[in-house]
Write a protein that holds these residues in place. Structure first.
Motif, PDB file in Angstrom:
ATOM      1  N   ASP A 128       6.747   9.393  -7.432  1.00 61.90           N
ATOM      2  CA  ASP A 128       8.197   9.549  -7.547  1.00 61.90           C
ATOM      3  C   ASP A 128       8.708   8.892  -8.826  1.00 61.90           C
ATOM      4  N   PRO A 129       9.098   9.694  -9.812  1.00 63.71           N
ATOM      5  CA  PRO A 129       9.561   9.126 -11.088  1.00 63.71           C
ATOM      6  C   PRO A 129      10.887   8.397 -10.989  1.00 63.71           C
ATOM      7  N   SER A 130      11.580   8.472  -9.848  1.00 64.57           N
ATOM      8  CA  SER A 130      12.849   7.769  -9.710  1.00 64.57           C
ATOM      9  C   SER A 130      12.650   6.257  -9.574  1.00 64.57           C
ATOM     10  N   VAL A 131      11.408   5.819  -9.285  1.00 66.91           N
ATOM     11  CA  VAL A 131      11.115   4.388  -9.187  1.00 66.91           C
ATOM     12  C   VAL A 131      10.983   3.826 -10.598  1.00 66.91           C
ATOM     13  N   HIS A 132      11.953   2.992 -10.974  1.00 62.19           N
ATOM     14  CA  HIS A 132      11.985   2.436 -12.332  1.00 62.19           C
ATOM     15  C   HIS A 132      11.119   1.190 -12.460  1.00 62.19           C
ATOM     16  N   ARG A 187      -6.154   5.000  -7.916  1.00 64.00           N
ATOM     17  CA  ARG A 187      -5.641   6.221  -8.550  1.00 64.00           C
ATOM     18  C   ARG A 187      -4.123   6.210  -8.595  1.00 64.00           C
ATOM     19  N   ALA A 188      -3.497   5.698  -7.541  1.00 63.50           N
ATOM     20  CA  ALA A 188      -2.032   5.671  -7.498  1.00 63.50           C
ATOM     21  C   ALA A 188      -1.467   4.786  -8.600  1.00 63.50           C
ATOM     22  N   ALA A 203       5.577   5.245  -5.115  1.00 58.90           N
ATOM     23  CA  ALA A 203       6.051   5.100  -6.495  1.00 58.90           C
ATOM     24  C   ALA A 203       5.235   5.943  -7.466  1.00 58.90           C
ATOM     25  N   SER A 204       3.954   6.103  -7.183  1.00 60.69           N
ATOM     26  CA  SER A 204       3.103   6.873  -8.094  1.00 60.69           C
ATOM     27  C   SER A 204       3.505   8.336  -8.159  1.00 60.69           C
ATOM     28  N   TYR A 216       0.832  -1.200   0.000  1.00 56.59           N
ATOM     29  CA  TYR A 216       0.000   0.000   0.000  1.00 56.59           C
ATOM     30  C   TYR A 216       0.872   1.257   0.000  1.00 56.59           C
ATOM     31  N   LEU A 217       1.865   1.274   0.872  1.00 51.21           N
ATOM     32  CA  LEU A 217       2.781   2.408   0.909  1.00 51.21           C
ATOM     33  C   LEU A 217       3.554   2.515  -0.400  1.00 51.21           C
TER      34      LEU A 217
END
Length: 273
Positions: free
Chosen positions: A176-180, A208-209, A173-174, A167-168
């Motif tokens: 933060d664009p650094s999450v590949h 939504r996330a 990630a939604s 959930y977190l």
């Protein structure tokens, strides 16, 4: 903020390593280091605002800079469970990991208490919202601190979340664009018939996330007989996600078998290659 480093001799590598990294979002400070198979295990803590967040960093011996994953545990669990399972499997593929203790878990459990929210806080919606925002802030700070380490390839960062950590993870990630790449284990949408669902979704809305996350690799790993995060919850979240996405079902309940963890780790290795 520029990095401030206290350099000491690594007993594992016989070379200099950065003991303290000070970033704009906090300080990642090494407390202890030991050799493990395939790399080194560094006990650390991350300072975020006034909170000290215990963490375990696993770094491969050879690969520099290495891809890495932030590991987020489930409710009543701790960083050790994530590091000792997914973290060690990632290390065998030369992928680094940072596992943290979420608020009121692991080394952050109140003296004489149990992991998780105290009963008085669990009944207080405002306190629940505050705790959730604290957790999101700490996860985001850990993600950025991991990416800023010189041993890490900042353009190959992933996030693995299990249950509560899923959930977190999808919320972080939604935004933060650094999450590949993202792995959600035993994750899904909110339960049906959730009390005050409309209010809860203003703070935590996995649907939504996951839509905002679209366009980056996603793997969901779920048990067919999981009674905590049930199959319809997982199916709703997966249906809302955009491509590229993959779904892995295993025969079992809420706890992931080793075979499922190995498959998820292999998928992540390919996603970060």
């Amino acid at each position: 903020m520029a990095a401030v480093e206290d350099r000491r001799k690594s007993p594992v590598l016989g070379e200099q390593f950065a003991l303290t990294h000070t970033m704009a979002n906090g300080s990642l400070i090494s407390d202890d280091e030991q050799a493990v198979r395939g790399g080194r295990r560094i006990s650390m803590h991350l300072t975020v605002s006034n909170a000290s967040v215990p963490a375990i960093l696993l770094l491969p011996l050879e690969r520099r800079p290495a891809p890495a994953a932030l590991l987020l545990h489930g409710y009543s669990s701790n960083k050790e469970r994530m590091s000792d399972s997914a973290g060690k499997m990632l290390l065998s593929l030369d992928i680094a990991s940072l596992a943290i203790d979420l608020p009121l878990h692991g080394a952050r459990v109140r003296a004489g208490g149990a992991a998780g929210l105290p009963a008085d806080e669990a009944r207080n919606p405002l306190r629940l919202a505050q705790r959730w925002r604290e957790a999101v802030k700490e996860c985001t700070a850990a993600l950025h601190s991991l990416a800023e380490l010189p041993e890490i390839a900042a353009d190959r960062i992933a996030l693995i979340g299990y249950s509560m950590g899923a959930y977190l993870g999808v919320m972080v990630a939604s935004e933060d664009p650094s999450v590949h790449a993202l792995v959600l284990a035993a994750g899904g949408d909110l339960p049906e018939n959730l009390p005050f669902a409309a209010l809860v979704r203003k703070l935590v809305d996995p649907l939504r996330a996951i839509q905002r996350y679209s366009g980056r690799p996603l793997l969901m790993v779920n048990g067919r007989t999981d009674r905590t995060i049930q199959a319809p919850q997982a199916e709703r979240l997966y249906a809302a996600a955009g491509e590229p996405k993959s779904m892995l079902w295993y025969d079992g309940g809420h706890w992931l078998p080793d075979a499922a963890i190995r498959q998820a780790v292999k998928w992540l290795g390919d996603a970060l290659a």
